[in-house]
Scaffold this motif. Structure first.
Motif, short mmCIF file in Angstrom:
data_model
loop_
_atom_site.label_atom_id
_atom_site.label_comp_id
_atom_site.label_asym_id
_atom_site.label_seq_id
_atom_site.Cartn_x
_atom_site.Cartn_y
_atom_site.Cartn_z
N LEU A 105 78.77 80.48 -53.45
CA LEU A 105 78.56 81.69 -52.96
C LEU A 105 79.43 82.52 -54.06
N VAL A 106 78.92 84.05 -54.55
CA VAL A 106 79.48 84.73 -55.03
C VAL A 106 79.51 86.18 -54.20
N LEU A 107 80.45 86.90 -52.71
CA LEU A 107 79.74 88.30 -52.52
C LEU A 107 80.43 89.13 -52.96
N ALA A 108 78.95 90.22 -53.84
CA ALA A 108 80.00 91.25 -54.34
C ALA A 108 78.93 92.51 -53.65
N VAL A 109 78.93 92.82 -52.92
CA VAL A 109 77.57 93.12 -51.98
C VAL A 109 78.21 95.08 -51.82
N GLY A 110 79.67 95.54 -52.91
CA GLY A 110 80.04 96.39 -53.00
C GLY A 110 80.07 97.30 -51.62
N SER A 111 80.02 98.51 -52.17
CA SER A 111 80.37 99.12 -50.70
C SER A 111 78.88 100.62 -50.35
N VAL A 112 79.13 101.50 -49.39
CA VAL A 112 78.15 102.31 -49.43
C VAL A 112 78.87 103.75 -48.56
N ASN A 113 78.65 105.41 -48.58
CA ASN A 113 79.03 105.90 -47.60
C ASN A 113 79.94 106.06 -46.94
N LYS A 114 80.62 106.24 -46.97
CA LYS A 114 81.72 107.05 -45.93
C LYS A 114 81.45 108.00 -44.77
N LEU A 115 80.35 107.64 -43.90
CA LEU A 115 80.26 108.33 -42.74
C LEU A 115 80.90 109.22 -41.43
N ARG A 282 87.00 95.50 -45.46
CA ARG A 282 86.76 94.11 -46.50
C ARG A 282 87.55 92.63 -46.68
N LEU A 283 86.17 91.69 -46.90
CA LEU A 283 86.82 90.58 -46.86
C LEU A 283 88.19 89.94 -47.65
N ILE A 284 88.60 89.13 -46.95
CA ILE A 284 89.59 88.95 -47.33
C ILE A 284 90.06 87.65 -48.03
N VAL A 285 91.33 87.90 -49.45
CA VAL A 285 90.21 86.39 -50.64
C VAL A 285 91.95 86.31 -50.64
N ASP A 286 92.19 84.82 -51.37
CA ASP A 286 93.43 84.31 -51.54
C ASP A 286 93.29 85.17 -53.32
N PRO A 287 94.35 84.86 -54.14
CA PRO A 287 94.67 85.48 -55.31
C PRO A 287 93.66 84.77 -56.77
N TYR A 288 92.97 84.14 -56.38
CA TYR A 288 91.67 82.90 -56.57
C TYR A 288 90.18 83.25 -56.41
N ARG A 290 89.26 83.38 -53.43
CA ARG A 290 88.11 82.98 -52.53
C ARG A 290 88.48 82.86 -50.58
N VAL A 291 87.05 82.87 -50.17
CA VAL A 291 87.35 83.35 -48.86
C VAL A 291 88.00 82.09 -48.35
N PRO A 292 88.80 82.90 -47.36
CA PRO A 292 89.08 81.66 -46.50
C PRO A 292 89.04 80.93 -45.41
N ALA A 295 83.97 77.40 -47.45
CA ALA A 295 83.40 76.54 -48.50
C ALA A 295 83.30 76.71 -49.43
N GLY A 296 83.00 76.88 -50.39
CA GLY A 296 82.22 77.81 -51.80
C GLY A 296 82.03 78.76 -51.95
N VAL A 297 82.78 79.79 -50.84
CA VAL A 297 82.79 81.07 -51.31
C VAL A 297 84.19 82.00 -51.39
N PHE A 298 83.40 82.98 -52.62
CA PHE A 298 84.07 83.84 -52.98
C PHE A 298 83.76 84.63 -53.22
N ALA A 299 84.55 86.51 -53.01
CA ALA A 299 84.24 87.82 -53.29
C ALA A 299 84.94 88.36 -53.57
N CYS A 300 83.90 89.29 -54.30
CA CYS A 300 85.26 90.34 -55.73
C CYS A 300 84.17 91.95 -55.10
N GLY A 301 84.87 92.72 -56.00
CA GLY A 301 84.81 94.23 -56.13
C GLY A 301 85.21 94.56 -54.38
#
Length: 458
Positions: A105-115, A282-288, A290-292, A295-301
């Motif tokens: 899974l790659v989570l790249a859901v981006g952002s929304v308006n800051k209200l 924001r989801l904390i990920v490692d330099p690769y 990967r979401v600690p 399992a099998g989950v990545f996040a970017c953006g």
């Protein structure tokens, strides 16, 4: 054995590039699915030019089906991620509920308006995050000028010709610059009664426009805006918004029918529901990437807090170009996790940024060399053409720029987007509408800028 199932959530800069590179790397050795509410990738940096009528809307949209060979696009918006069951729950455009099972899974859901909880903002302001907002703003601004032209009340006409932009980051600065040029051109061709002229105000609590960028370029952009007549009010925020205008933090009440909210963005709330550690949403990920613990989950953006290896102890900022580069690394590392290639950490080299101020004006610092005026405008537009991921779009954008240079603007309303369909309160409406909420000043949000980075960066 069945092929690995890769699901990418979000087709912004990070998600789109992840899908595009994975389609090439996997070569039918995996099932790649891209979940997104629309069937296109939006090239956000050129959105102010859509609002100003320089570019047609489809010029900045990249078809998912037309450019992502081997990827299955699914229309829908993710509602919940079941990390234990490895399932994505989503709602399709017609309200139907469905699921997608995944192995990666790659989570790249981006952002929304800051209200922020500023009274009246949710009801009377509009954001600038997508095509509907850009089309609505163009219609709204044109309508205000047309109504002012037929008004018998000079005070009402002046209010309709007054436009307030909150947030002097990349988006707010470009919106004010391009829209001011449009309104002045329309007013010259169709004079307003009683000597009324379009008035634009750009507000921010920061000490200067484009906060966080090179001060020399900030000064250059500020000079261009003020020369054109834009009222740049730094150290100023909004206390309250009403139907008739806005109350500023310095006590002045500005009569207006137009409030554009470009304060900033925050990560999509979907990532909070994962229950994983966060850094300012924001989801904390490692330099690769990967979401600690996932399992099998990545996040970017914008959804990911990615360690900045060039500046230890910090995270990369929420910018379009970081998202674009992270998408490349995410794709490589997802492919490596199923036995294709090798994983590598995310690193970047900053080569500068560009800000288009309309006409022949821009601010840029390619390779650290500050530019302004026509040279900066040439670099800025050249960069956008090179960064556009589809050749047909590049040709059409270049053609629109050429036509804009020789033809007058078209001051007509399309009437495609209504006010109620582009609400600002998509981020936290319950916060913005609390009666008697305490007064807050606007804090500058993350800068969404078109910064230039080396094409070969990882």
């Amino acid at each position: 054995m069945s092929r690995p199932r890769i699901v990418i959530v979000g087709a912004g800069f990070a998600g789109y590039r992840t899908a595009r590179i994975l389609s090439r790397l996997t070569r039918q050795r995996a099932d790649v699915t891209l979940l997104n509410p629309t069937d296109y990738f939006l090239y956000l940096p050129l959105l102010p030019q859509v609002a100003a009528g320089i570019l047609e809307p489809r010029r900045v949209t990249i078809s998912l089906r037309g450019t992502l060979r081997g990827v299955r696009p699914v229309l829908g918006e993710a509602d919940h991620i079941d990390l234990d069951g490895r399932i994505v729950h989503y709602t399709d455009p017609e309200g139907g509920v469905a699921t997608l099972a995944y192995d990666r899974l790659v989570l790249a859901v981006g952002s929304v308006n800051k209200l922020l909880p500023v009274p009246g903002v949710a009801e009377h302001a509009h954001g600038f995050r997508g095509l509907p907002e850009a089309l609505y703003l163009r219609d709204h601004v044109t309508r205000q000028l047309e109504l002012a032209a037929t008004s018998d009340d000079p005070k009402s006409a002046a209010a309709r010709c007054t436009f307030v932009v909150v947030g002097a980051g990349y988006t707010g600065t470009e919106v004010a610059a391009h829209m001011q040029l449009l309104t002045m051109d329309l007013a010259r061709r169709h004079p307003l009664p009683g000597g009324v002229r379009p008035r634009w105000l750009l507000l921010d609590v920061a000490p200067h426009v484009l906060p966080g960028m090179d001060e020399r370029l900030s000064v250059s952009a500020d000079r261009v805006l003020r020369r054109r007549g834009v009222e740049v009010r730094m150290g100023t925020s909004v206390r309250e918004a009403t139907h008739d205008g806005v109350l500023l933090s310095d006590g002045e009440f500005v009569e207006t029918r137009s409030l554009v909210w470009c304060v900033g963005v925050r990560p999509d709330p979907l990532v909070e529901a994962t229950g994983r550690p966060l850094e300012r949403g924001r989801l904390i990920v490692d330099p690769y990437l990967r979401v600690p613990g996932g399992a099998g989950v990545f996040a970017c953006g914008d959804a990911a807090a990615v360690p900045d290896l060039t500046n230890p102890g910090t995270f990369t900022p929420m910018t379009a170009q970081h998202a674009w580069r992270q998408g490349k690394v995410a794709a490589n590392n997802v492919a490596a996790s199923i036995g294709i290639g090798e994983s590598r950490p995310y690193r970047h080299r900053d080569l500068g940024f560009v800000v288009d101020l309309g006409g022949t004006e821009a601010a840029a610092d390619p390779l650290g060399v500050p530019l302004s005026g026509l040279p900066a405008a040439a670099v800025t537009r050249g960069y956008h053409l090179a960064a556009m991921p589809a050749a047909p779009n590049r040709v059409r954008v270049a053609a629109d720029w050429l036509l804009d240079a020789v033809l007058p603007p078209q001051g007509t309303q399309l009437g495609l987007v209504r006010s109620w369909s582009v609400p600002l309160d998509t981020a936290s409406p319950e916060l913005a509408r609390v009666p008697g909420a305490p007064e807050h000043h606007l804090a500058p949000g993350p800068v969404k800028r078109a910064d230039i980075r080396a094409e070969g960066d990882s």
